[in-house]
Write an enzyme that holds these catalytic residues in place. Sequence first.
Site, mmCIF file in Angstrom:
data_model
loop_
_atom_site.group_PDB
_atom_site.id
_atom_site.type_symbol
_atom_site.label_atom_id
_atom_site.label_comp_id
_atom_site.label_asym_id
_atom_site.label_seq_id
_atom_site.Cartn_x
_atom_site.Cartn_y
_atom_site.Cartn_z
ATOM 1 N N ASN A 17 -7.174 -6.032 -14.764
ATOM 2 C CA ASN A 17 -7.728 -6.665 -13.921
ATOM 3 C C ASN A 17 -6.973 -6.281 -12.434
ATOM 4 O O ASN A 17 -5.914 -6.360 -12.237
ATOM 5 C CB ASN A 17 -7.405 -8.248 -13.895
ATOM 6 C CG ASN A 17 -8.081 -9.071 -12.703
ATOM 7 O OD1 ASN A 17 -9.307 -9.058 -12.515
ATOM 8 N ND2 ASN A 17 -7.050 -9.511 -11.764
ATOM 9 N N GLU A 18 -7.677 -5.969 -11.436
ATOM 10 C CA GLU A 18 -7.442 -5.600 -9.968
ATOM 11 C C GLU A 18 -6.108 -4.563 -10.067
ATOM 12 O O GLU A 18 -5.080 -5.287 -9.232
ATOM 13 C CB GLU A 18 -7.230 -6.729 -9.251
ATOM 14 C CG GLU A 18 -8.521 -7.635 -9.008
ATOM 15 C CD GLU A 18 -8.426 -8.822 -7.941
ATOM 16 O OE1 GLU A 18 -7.260 -9.132 -7.748
ATOM 17 O OE2 GLU A 18 -9.334 -9.242 -7.638
HETATM 18 C C1 BGC Z 1 -7.883 -12.594 -9.237
HETATM 19 C C2 BGC Z 1 -7.780 -14.237 -9.802
HETATM 20 C C3 BGC Z 1 -7.365 -14.967 -8.674
HETATM 21 C C4 BGC Z 1 -8.485 -14.831 -7.755
HETATM 22 C C5 BGC Z 1 -8.420 -15.841 -6.519
HETATM 23 C C6 BGC Z 1 -8.540 -12.405 -7.958
HETATM 24 O O1 BGC Z 1 -7.844 -11.662 -7.308
HETATM 25 O O2 BGC Z 1 -8.290 -11.713 -10.142
HETATM 26 O O3 BGC Z 1 -6.778 -14.046 -10.772
HETATM 27 O O4 BGC Z 1 -7.617 -16.226 -9.036
HETATM 28 O O5 BGC Z 1 -8.677 -13.517 -7.036
HETATM 29 O O6 BGC Z 1 -7.384 -15.492 -5.518
#
Ligand code: BGC
Length: 418
Positions: A156-157
């Site tokens: 993720n990211e």
């Molecule tokens: C992330 C989440 C986060 C959301 C809101 C994304 O960058 O993957 O884990 O809660 O943004 O900030």
Amino acid sequence: MNQFPDGFLWGAATAAHQVEGGNVNADLWAGEWAPGSRFAEPSGDACDHYHRYPEDIGLLAGLGLNAYRFGVEWARIEPEEGYFSRAALDHYRRMVGTCLENGVTPVVTYNHFTTPRWFAAAGGWNGTAAVDRFARYAARVTEHIGDLVPWACTFNEPNVISMMVHLGIVPAAAREDGLGLPDGTGGTAGTAGTGADGQAGGQSGSGGSWPAPNIEVMAAAHRKAVEAIKSGPGNPAVGWTLALIDLQSADGGEVRWAATRQAAELDWLDVSRDDDFVGVQTYTRERIGPGGVLPVPAGAATTQTGWEIYPQALGHTVRLAAEHAGVPVLVTENGIATADDEARIAYTAAALDGLAGCIADGVDVRGYLHWSLLDNFEWTSGYAMTFGLIAVDRSTFARTVKPSARWLGEIARAGRLR
Ligand code: BGC
């Protein structure tokens, strides 16, 4: 213009650490309890999703949604290096099974920011064996659940810290910002990285500099994990998900904007060229001037996180991702932190409008997964930020479905906006 394709995935997303509760072997758990912690509060029991997932998946399905993105937690599955918990793996197999029994397509994230404490102590993503360690974990997870999983996200990211460093939202480990540009003002206290900054803080373990994971290391770990997943049972589509803020150039900011976009987004999108899809995660825009990120425009509405309410960002970044990665797009996150559920509906309607426009123009978009299914632990901001389609009572864990959830479910059932 408002029609979505057959088989489109309509759903919502969560991340293990943000909803499960009791993730005591994770690096961030330790960071939350450390003296001088930058976390507003610890994650604690979170939403107790670890035990209540059948109810949550049932609620999602009952709304008319057909997909659920969730994370499997490395710190539970491999709590000590080389020791894999059969019980934790069985738990995630049951979760995937519950999705399938409810007619819900599981989209599984292998790593959503948190890592086991032993991995962090060994240098985290900068440790020499990081790539092999992640691939070994990915292989073990896939061996156990891969036959039931059609969509897998490795990371993720992985670009989020790079994004924040390049935008000047957090200080770089080195003095220079990596853009090779002369010093500007260093930007303002930008907004769009607030949520994820908790994970960076936890990983760096200090309030000081922010060592952004190196793109070569993350790309190598991704590639090796993709191979491991592809060699296992099942035949999942595999990709990673990227933080794609809609970066826009203000007057005079063209050079800085182009350099920032290259380092924080395009270089990472290039890695997706060899994948089955790219996960797009978009919340807002940032405007870049000659000296860095500009403040939110005067008078613009903002969310609880202080981000500008700018739903057009979704259509813009989906087009960018499709153009640069050249593979199908799955919207793996998009949403808004607000206590005003009408505002959530308005934001999501406008975002989906932009997405429908992409599809009408021939962009291959496979689904839309709203962030988030539940009000949950928003990293350093704790539980005050409410991104959920479903509210969670913090003392009883009781779930309350919000009107926005029913609204999204209606759109999912209809497969069209109006
Ligand atoms: C992330 C989440 C986060 C959301 C809101 C994304 O960058 O993957 O884990 O809660 O943004 O900030």
